[in-house]
Design an enzyme around this catalytic site. Structure first.
Site, short mmCIF file in Angstrom:
data_model
loop_
_atom_site.label_atom_id
_atom_site.label_comp_id
_atom_site.label_asym_id
_atom_site.label_seq_id
_atom_site.Cartn_x
_atom_site.Cartn_y
_atom_site.Cartn_z
N SER A 129 -20.63 2.92 30.83
CA SER A 129 -20.86 1.92 29.79
C SER A 129 -20.42 0.52 30.20
O SER A 129 -21.03 -0.47 29.80
CB SER A 129 -20.16 2.33 28.49
OG SER A 129 -18.80 2.62 28.72
N HIS A 136 -15.77 -2.06 28.32
CA HIS A 136 -16.98 -2.74 27.86
C HIS A 136 -16.86 -4.25 28.06
O HIS A 136 -17.77 -4.90 28.57
CB HIS A 136 -17.23 -2.44 26.38
CG HIS A 136 -17.56 -1.01 26.11
ND1 HIS A 136 -17.76 -0.51 24.83
CD2 HIS A 136 -17.74 0.04 26.94
CE1 HIS A 136 -18.05 0.77 24.89
NE2 HIS A 136 -18.03 1.14 26.16
#
Length: 228
Positions: free
Chosen positions: A124, A178
């Site tokens: 991610s 992230h």
């Protein structure tokens, strides 16, 4: 700047397809090694863990962690997002640059996670990196975007805002990874120029470096002594 109105499912996307194949292969290895949600299995295969990186010197984990996933839902979600953003990145930047972006922003995402002490894994951070690179590139060159390109930029901004909020709302999501990936992508994407013969040569060099880093990290993970 011409932007595609849609992405063909039948197009050739070697970087995205190759990375997806790696993620699937790594997940199969996780399952065969004892389970994709087993912390010891993940750590042994190369998940990111601050003491092993900073004290053990296992910096290759910043790369290998991006290939591992904690459970099938984690893999499916990241795989779907990578398929969407990876293809758009290959259309916009080319395959070599997309591979280099994935590796670089995967590292920046994993690096920021070192500020915490927890086991982390997943693509991610690198996916946010691809998204950040696309947003920054489109913003910098927004005066040359077609209406379709401007619409795409709005969608990317909205999707980023949603995913950032989702990362804070759902427990156990590595939101620092992230942000690390997104920040790395924004920085590089702002510097990227539209593709030309000259930038194409630089992109091939960056892609080669990214591939070497990826292969080298996997080799170090395989060669490392087993955890006790």
């Amino acid at each position: 700047m011409n932007q595609p109105s849609r992405i063909s499912l039948l197009g050739s996307f070697p970087a995205t397809s190759g990375i997806l194949a790696l993620l699937i292969a790594a997940f199969i290895i996780e399952v065969l090694s004892g389970g994709s949600q087993n912390g010891m299995v993940l750590a042994r295969l190369g998940a990111n863990y601050t003491p092993l990186v900073l004290e053990g010197g296992q910096w290759w984990r910043l790369v290998t962690a991006t290939l591992l996933h904690i459970g099938p839902v984690h893999l499916l979600m990241n795989g779907w997002a990578l398929w969407q953003l990876g293809r758009l990145s290959e259309i916009t930047f080319g395959s070599a640059t997309t591979l280099a972006l994935f590796v670089f922003t995967g590292i920046t995402g994993s690096a920021l996670t070192l500020l915490t002490v927890k086991l982390s894994a997943g693509a991610s951070g690198a996916i946010f990196g691809l998204e950040g690179a696309l947003i920054a590139f489109f913003l910098r060159h927004r005066d040359h975007l077609t209406p379709q390109g401007k619409s795409l930029l709005k969608q990317l901004l909205a999707w980023s805002a949603f995913m950032i909020a989702y990362g804070f709302a759902v427990p156990n999501i590595d939101w620092m990874g992230h942000f690390g990936g997104l920040g790395g992508g924004l920085a590089v994407g702002w510097l990227l120029q539209p593709r030309t013969a000259r930038t194409g040569l630089l992109a091939k060099g960056a892609g080669l470096v990214g591939a070497l880093v990826l292969v080298g990290a996997i080799a170090l993970a395989v060669a490392s002594p087993p955890l006790r």
